[in-house]
Design a protein around this motif. Structure first.
Motif, short mmCIF file in Angstrom:
data_model
loop_
_atom_site.label_atom_id
_atom_site.label_comp_id
_atom_site.label_asym_id
_atom_site.label_seq_id
_atom_site.Cartn_x
_atom_site.Cartn_y
_atom_site.Cartn_z
N MET A 1 -1.74 -43.84 1.96
CA MET A 1 -1.11 -42.96 1.20
C MET A 1 -0.97 -41.38 1.81
SD MET A 1 -2.07 -41.93 -2.82
CE MET A 1 -2.09 -43.34 -3.22
N LYS A 2 0.15 -41.03 1.68
CA LYS A 2 0.39 -39.45 2.00
C LYS A 2 0.79 -38.45 0.96
CE LYS A 2 2.40 -40.61 6.68
NZ LYS A 2 3.47 -40.56 7.53
N LEU A 3 0.11 -37.30 1.03
CA LEU A 3 0.22 -36.46 -0.05
C LEU A 3 0.99 -35.10 0.68
CD1 LEU A 3 -2.16 -35.22 -2.72
CD2 LEU A 3 -1.24 -33.47 -1.18
N LEU A 4 1.87 -34.72 0.18
CA LEU A 4 2.30 -33.35 0.62
C LEU A 4 2.06 -32.05 -0.39
CD1 LEU A 4 4.19 -31.60 2.42
CD2 LEU A 4 6.18 -32.37 1.01
N HIS A 5 1.28 -31.03 0.20
CA HIS A 5 0.74 -30.17 -0.75
C HIS A 5 1.61 -28.87 -0.37
CE1 HIS A 5 -2.92 -26.79 -1.62
NE2 HIS A 5 -1.68 -26.95 -2.48
N VAL A 6 2.26 -28.31 -1.42
CA VAL A 6 3.45 -27.09 -1.07
C VAL A 6 2.95 -26.07 -1.93
CG1 VAL A 6 5.79 -26.28 -1.33
CG2 VAL A 6 5.18 -28.82 -0.62
N THR A 23 -7.00 -26.87 -6.23
CA THR A 23 -7.92 -27.84 -7.14
C THR A 23 -7.40 -29.27 -7.33
OG1 THR A 23 -8.70 -26.02 -8.21
CG2 THR A 23 -9.07 -27.95 -9.12
N ILE A 24 -6.18 -29.25 -7.59
CA ILE A 24 -5.38 -30.65 -7.50
C ILE A 24 -5.62 -31.49 -6.32
CG2 ILE A 24 -3.36 -31.98 -7.97
CD1 ILE A 24 -2.29 -29.30 -9.66
N VAL A 25 -5.30 -31.07 -5.17
CA VAL A 25 -5.48 -31.64 -4.01
C VAL A 25 -7.06 -32.24 -3.72
CG1 VAL A 25 -5.23 -31.52 -1.46
CG2 VAL A 25 -3.35 -30.54 -2.79
N ALA A 26 -7.92 -31.32 -4.01
CA ALA A 26 -9.49 -31.40 -3.83
C ALA A 26 -9.76 -32.62 -4.81
CB ALA A 26 -10.05 -30.23 -4.10
N GLN A 27 -9.44 -32.61 -5.80
CA GLN A 27 -9.85 -33.75 -6.65
C GLN A 27 -9.06 -34.82 -6.47
OE1 GLN A 27 -10.02 -32.94 -11.03
NE2 GLN A 27 -10.59 -30.75 -10.85
N ASP A 88 4.12 -39.87 -0.59
CA ASP A 88 3.91 -40.78 -1.68
C ASP A 88 3.61 -39.77 -3.00
OD1 ASP A 88 3.74 -43.36 -0.57
OD2 ASP A 88 2.13 -42.51 0.62
N VAL A 89 2.91 -38.56 -2.83
CA VAL A 89 2.52 -37.65 -3.87
C VAL A 89 2.89 -36.21 -3.25
CG1 VAL A 89 0.65 -36.69 -5.17
CG2 VAL A 89 0.70 -39.26 -4.58
N ILE A 90 3.41 -35.56 -4.14
CA ILE A 90 3.81 -34.06 -3.64
C ILE A 90 3.31 -33.18 -4.75
CG2 ILE A 90 5.41 -32.61 -3.60
CD1 ILE A 90 6.58 -36.04 -3.22
N VAL A 91 2.19 -32.33 -4.25
CA VAL A 91 1.55 -31.49 -5.25
C VAL A 91 2.17 -29.90 -4.78
CG1 VAL A 91 -0.50 -30.23 -5.77
CG2 VAL A 91 -0.46 -32.42 -5.16
N VAL A 92 2.76 -29.41 -5.94
CA VAL A 92 3.52 -28.09 -5.60
C VAL A 92 2.78 -26.86 -6.60
CG1 VAL A 92 5.77 -26.93 -5.63
CG2 VAL A 92 5.57 -29.24 -5.37
N LEU A 135 4.99 -36.58 -8.64
CA LEU A 135 4.93 -35.09 -8.15
C LEU A 135 4.11 -34.33 -9.27
CD1 LEU A 135 6.58 -32.44 -7.14
CD2 LEU A 135 8.17 -32.85 -9.10
N ILE A 136 3.23 -33.56 -8.90
CA ILE A 136 2.35 -32.93 -9.67
C ILE A 136 2.75 -31.30 -9.35
CG2 ILE A 136 0.03 -32.50 -10.30
CD1 ILE A 136 -0.90 -34.99 -8.96
N VAL A 137 3.14 -30.62 -10.48
CA VAL A 137 3.37 -29.37 -10.43
C VAL A 137 2.28 -28.45 -11.20
CG1 VAL A 137 5.79 -29.52 -9.82
CG2 VAL A 137 5.04 -29.57 -12.10
N ALA A 138 1.84 -27.39 -10.57
CA ALA A 138 1.05 -26.36 -11.03
C ALA A 138 1.72 -25.16 -11.42
CB ALA A 138 -0.26 -26.29 -10.40
N LEU A 139 1.96 -24.91 -12.66
CA LEU A 139 2.89 -23.78 -13.24
C LEU A 139 1.80 -22.78 -13.55
CD1 LEU A 139 5.48 -25.79 -15.05
CD2 LEU A 139 5.54 -25.33 -12.65
N THR A 140 2.24 -21.34 -13.08
CA THR A 140 1.40 -20.49 -13.79
C THR A 140 2.51 -19.30 -14.26
OG1 THR A 140 1.50 -19.32 -11.54
CG2 THR A 140 -0.64 -20.40 -12.46
N ARG A 141 2.16 -18.83 -15.48
CA ARG A 141 2.88 -17.74 -15.92
C ARG A 141 2.43 -16.71 -16.49
NH1 ARG A 141 5.80 -22.71 -19.46
NH2 ARG A 141 6.71 -23.81 -17.70
N GLY A 142 2.59 -15.51 -16.43
CA GLY A 142 1.95 -14.30 -16.91
C GLY A 142 2.13 -14.10 -18.23
N GLY A 143 2.90 -14.69 -18.89
CA GLY A 143 3.11 -14.78 -20.37
C GLY A 143 3.22 -16.09 -21.01
N VAL A 144 3.56 -16.16 -22.12
CA VAL A 144 3.55 -17.56 -22.79
C VAL A 144 4.86 -17.97 -23.25
CG1 VAL A 144 2.50 -19.10 -24.54
CG2 VAL A 144 1.24 -17.11 -23.73
#
Length: 216
Positions: A1-6, A23-27, A88-92, A135-144
């Motif tokens: 399996m191949k994972l691309l971390h962006v 953290t996603i990639v480590a887990q 196979d898996v992309i983490v962004v 595709l696993i995306v980690a989204l961060t936002r200053g507001g809600v």
């Protein structure tokens, strides 16, 4: 399996999205130790924005009309799209900049959007060719933004990513959100804690090709 971390944040070690993507990639590696990881830092390795030279991939590599600059840009596009297709898996990791995604990330996506590689046109409309990926995306936002119609209308981060990768055929899109990170230290700590908790659930999901969204 191949994972691309962006990663796409320009904030280096202070970036919340980088912390979450790491953290996603480590887990993931803890539960899938045989995974081969490739890393792409778009803040430091930003492909040129699309130009008439960067659109050279529309022409065959043997086309005599290609300039040296077009050949150079073609090489970049081919490298990036091949790297994406082999994963196979992309983490962004994706911060919210001015209601949208970083321009560095947009430049990368523009290199992936190639007819015949990530999608194709048919008489019944376009068909995505990358449907075998998670595709696993980690989204961060200053507001809600996620808890109101007004906020959702202003947000062009998650909505755009789901649209473009869905266009590529990806159906297994897993979203982790950390919102309110600029609303004070308590809000930031709570948002990151909830996001990290959600990572456990996301990583544990099987690679079914079905869309799964976990909001933190």
């Amino acid at each position: 399996m191949k994972l691309l971390h962006v990663d796409s944040s320009i904030n280096g070690t202070n970036s919340n999205s980088r912390k979450l993507s790491q953290t996603i990639v480590a887990q993931w590696m803890a539960t899938h130790p045989d995974t081969q990881v490739d890393y792409l830092d778009l803040a430091n390795e930003t492909p040129n924005h699309l130009s008439r030279h960067a659109l050279g991939f529309r022409l065959p590599p043997s086309d005599a009309s290609l300039s040296q600059e077009q050949k150079h840009e073609n090489h970049i596009s081919e490298t990036l799209v091949s790297q994406f297709l082999e994963a196979d898996v992309i983490v962004v990791g994706v911060p919210l900049y001015n209601f949208s995604i970083p321009s560095q990330l947009k430049s990368w996506i523009d290199r992936l959007a190639q007819a015949g590689r990530t999608f194709r046109y048919t008489e019944n409309g376009p068909i995505g060719l990358a449907g075998d990926k998670t595709l696993i995306v980690a989204l961060t936002r200053g507001g809600v933004y996620s808890d109101s119609e007004a906020g959702q209308a202003m947000e062009h981060q998650e909505s755009y990513l789901k649209t473009i990768f869905g266009f590529f055929g990806v159906t297994d899109i897993r979203v982790i959100r950390a919102e309110g990170t600029d609303l004070g230290p308590d809000s930031r700590a709570k948002a990151l804690e909830q996001a990290i908790t959600a990572i456990d659930e996301v990583v544990a999901l099987p690679l079914t090709g079905q869309k799964d969204t976990v909001a933190a």
